[in-house]
Design a protein around this motif. Structure first.
Motif, PDB file in Angstrom:
ATOM      1  N   GLN A  48      48.994  18.052  51.721  1.00 33.88           N
ATOM      2  CA  GLN A  48      49.013  18.841  52.940  1.00 33.88           C
ATOM      3  C   GLN A  48      49.730  20.169  52.701  1.00 33.88           C
ATOM      4  O   GLN A  48      49.631  21.083  53.519  1.00 33.88           O
ATOM      5  N   ASP A  62      43.878  11.531  50.022  1.00 32.37           N
ATOM      6  CA  ASP A  62      45.182  10.921  50.274  1.00 32.37           C
ATOM      7  C   ASP A  62      45.598  10.043  49.101  1.00 32.37           C
ATOM      8  O   ASP A  62      46.761  10.070  48.660  1.00 32.37           O
ATOM      9  N   ASP A  90      52.194  16.066  47.810  1.00 33.59           N
ATOM     10  CA  ASP A  90      51.808  16.125  49.211  1.00 33.59           C
ATOM     11  C   ASP A  90      50.699  17.166  49.352  1.00 33.59           C
ATOM     12  O   ASP A  90      50.966  18.373  49.411  1.00 33.59           O
ATOM     13  N   CYS A 143      38.266  18.656  54.332  1.00 33.79           N
ATOM     14  CA  CYS A 143      38.349  17.210  54.100  1.00 33.79           C
ATOM     15  C   CYS A 143      37.422  16.446  55.053  1.00 33.79           C
ATOM     16  O   CYS A 143      36.749  15.497  54.659  1.00 33.79           O
ATOM     17  N   ARG A 182      48.441  21.562  46.508  1.00 30.59           N
ATOM     18  CA  ARG A 182      46.990  21.587  46.287  1.00 30.59           C
ATOM     19  C   ARG A 182      46.642  22.428  45.065  1.00 30.59           C
ATOM     20  O   ARG A 182      45.712  22.109  44.320  1.00 30.59           O
ATOM     21  N   GLY A 230      46.699  12.205  46.185  1.00 33.47           N
ATOM     22  CA  GLY A 230      48.034  12.746  46.377  1.00 33.47           C
ATOM     23  C   GLY A 230      49.111  11.721  46.040  1.00 33.47           C
ATOM     24  O   GLY A 230      50.108  12.053  45.377  1.00 33.47           O
ATOM     25  N   LYS A 231      48.913  10.466  46.467  1.00 31.42           N
ATOM     26  CA  LYS A 231      49.905   9.420  46.168  1.00 31.42           C
ATOM     27  C   LYS A 231      49.992   9.151  44.677  1.00 31.42           C
ATOM     28  O   LYS A 231      51.078   8.971  44.124  1.00 31.42           O
ATOM     29  N   ALA A 242      38.639  12.571  52.902  1.00 30.39           N
ATOM     30  CA  ALA A 242      40.053  12.553  53.287  1.00 30.39           C
ATOM     31  C   ALA A 242      40.797  11.369  52.676  1.00 30.39           C
ATOM     32  O   ALA A 242      41.910  11.528  52.142  1.00 30.39           O
ATOM     33  N   ASP A 243      40.191  10.172  52.705  1.00 29.71           N
ATOM     34  CA  ASP A 243      40.881   8.992  52.161  1.00 29.71           C
ATOM     35  C   ASP A 243      41.064   9.115  50.651  1.00 29.71           C
ATOM     36  O   ASP A 243      42.127   8.775  50.111  1.00 29.71           O
ATOM     37  N   ARG A 247      42.044  20.750  56.584  1.00 29.89           N
ATOM     38  CA  ARG A 247      41.572  19.614  57.378  1.00 29.89           C
ATOM     39  C   ARG A 247      40.065  19.691  57.583  1.00 29.89           C
ATOM     40  O   ARG A 247      39.353  18.679  57.506  1.00 29.89           O
TER      41      ARG A 247
END
Length: 407
Positions: free
Chosen positions: A278, A267, A276, A257, A283, A270-271, A263-264, A254
């Motif tokens: 997190q 995210d 995931d 990021c 990772r 990841g999608k 961070a965005d 965190r």
């Protein structure tokens, strides 16, 4: 008034060379034990071990023998070996302890020494459990480490310079002596403790999951400079500095990021990968994609910019630097850190030298003592421990059975 060292009063005789046993002895010496290292008159196997100064003084030997006493004897002679055995078995409730990584024969034979002192504690370090010779550079190939390090092809090997198993074994040796000494206090009985370098390595490989992973049929891939099992790797800044970042724990991830403002983007990545991020394992799977996201951020910022952002967000990171840079500029490797003292090392000059990393609340941190000159304490130890007279000492020195303490 507090005692000045937690192991004050304990006496250990050390017959050793190279890393593991000298490190074990020095670890105890820096906690206040009296550690008497016995060497041949001209010095032991490691007395000229590199790195050395221009006049061939071993910085290696100086580094691993701080805070000890040095006694030199003619260990090829029966009389010299008798003196060594007498030092090992000399009376005293906190004495009668031997640390060695030499074959257990002559004055190092446990049964012979035990016949002279029934409560003797001896810790013998061997290469493998069968007593054969081994060093880090032979243990590592056997346990597979060179096939895990680096980023080469599967048939290439990559050795490394840190003698990890020597370091683990040296500290285990110190622990083993303290455990045996505690047992002797409770039972009155000594014992022979055996410690194999290869077994220390195998134990650590098991503790860290390497052996279980292989038993389940998996061959770990080489990851180069990437952190295995999570996200962490090196990047270059705009001014050509190299930094290492780590996002192992959820908090570290965190923070990373947030500091980079990505961070965005992460995210979204990841999608798109159906991962995931997190989760630390995901990772690692996405490490190449994540590196491609982070690299432009570093390339657009100087080291000072990176440091400011990372320190503000408590990111886990570090700058790559040489050992010379560490010594010249890093406050943690200076007198600002109570680990270090300035010592005058005979044969070398003034050096920044580390003491014990252990900081006890009930005992002050002991000042660092330099390594002795070879044979520096011969006369003192033979007088204090064995009670020899000046005439007896003079005779031993004249016949070259004992070394003369340097002026």
């Amino acid at each position: 008034m507090l005692p000045d060292a937690i192991l004050k009063g304990m006496r250990i005789v050390e017959a050793s060379a190279f890393v593991a046993a000298p490190l074990g002895g020095m670890t105890l010496a820096q906690l206040g034990a009296e550690v008497i290292r016995i060497d041949p008159l001209a010095g032991g196997l490691d007395y000229r071990r590199w790195p050395v100064t221009a006049d061939n003084t071993s910085l290696f030997w100086c580094g691993l023998n701080k805070s000890k006493k040095s006694v030199t004897l003619d260990l090829a002679s029966e009389e010299g070996r008798e003196l060594a055995a007498a030092l090992v078995t000399a009376p005293g409730p906190d004495a009668g302890i031997l640390l060695t990584n030499f074959p257990p024969r002559a004055f190092l034979d446990y049964d012979a020494l035990k016949a002279r002192r029934a409560d003797l504690i001896q810790l013998t370090i061997t290469g493998d459990r069968h007593g054969r010779s081994a060093v880090d550079y032979t243990v590592n190939p056997r346990i597979g480490i060179p096939y895990l390090t680096g980023s080469g092809t599967p048939d290439e090997v990559c050795n490394h310079v840190l003698p990890a198993w020597d370091l683990v074994t040296g500290n285990l040796a110190a622990l083993g002596i303290l455990a045996a000494e505690r047992s002797r206090r409770q039972t009155g009985a000594g014992q022979h403790v055996k410690l194999a370098l290869e077994d220390a390595a195998l134990a650590v490989m098991g503790h860290l999951g390497f052996l279980a992973e292989a038993q389940l049929g998996n061959q770990r891939e080489r990851a180069g400079n990437d952190l295995f099992g999570a996200f962490g790797r090196d990047f270059l800044t705009a001014d050509g500095q190299r930094v290492m970042i780590v996002g192992l724990t959820a908090k570290q991830w965190r923070s990373l990021c947030a500091a980079t403002g990505l961070a965005d983007n992460i995210d979204g990545l990841g999608k798109s990968l159906n991962l995931d991020l997190q989760q630390e394992g995901d990772r690692f799977i996405a490490r190449a994609h994540l590196a491609a996201l982070f690299a432009p951020w570093f390339e657009a910022r100087t080291l000072a910019d990176v440091a400011s952002a990372f320190d503000a967000h408590a990111v886990c990171w570090s700058r790559y630097q040489t050992v010379r840079e560490l010594v010249a500029t890093d406050p943690e490797c200076s007198l600002a850190n109570p680990l270090f003292s300035a010592v005058v090392q005979p044969g070398v000059g003034e050096l920044l030298a580390p003491g014990s990393p252990l900081a006890f609340s009930a005992f002050p941190r002991a000042a660092v003592q330099p390594a002795p000159r070879l044979g520096e304490h011969t006369e003192q130890v033979l007088t204090d421990v064995l009670g020899l007279s000046s005439a007896q000492l003079g005779g031993l020195i004249d016949r070259k059975i004992a070394g003369h303490s340097p002026a």
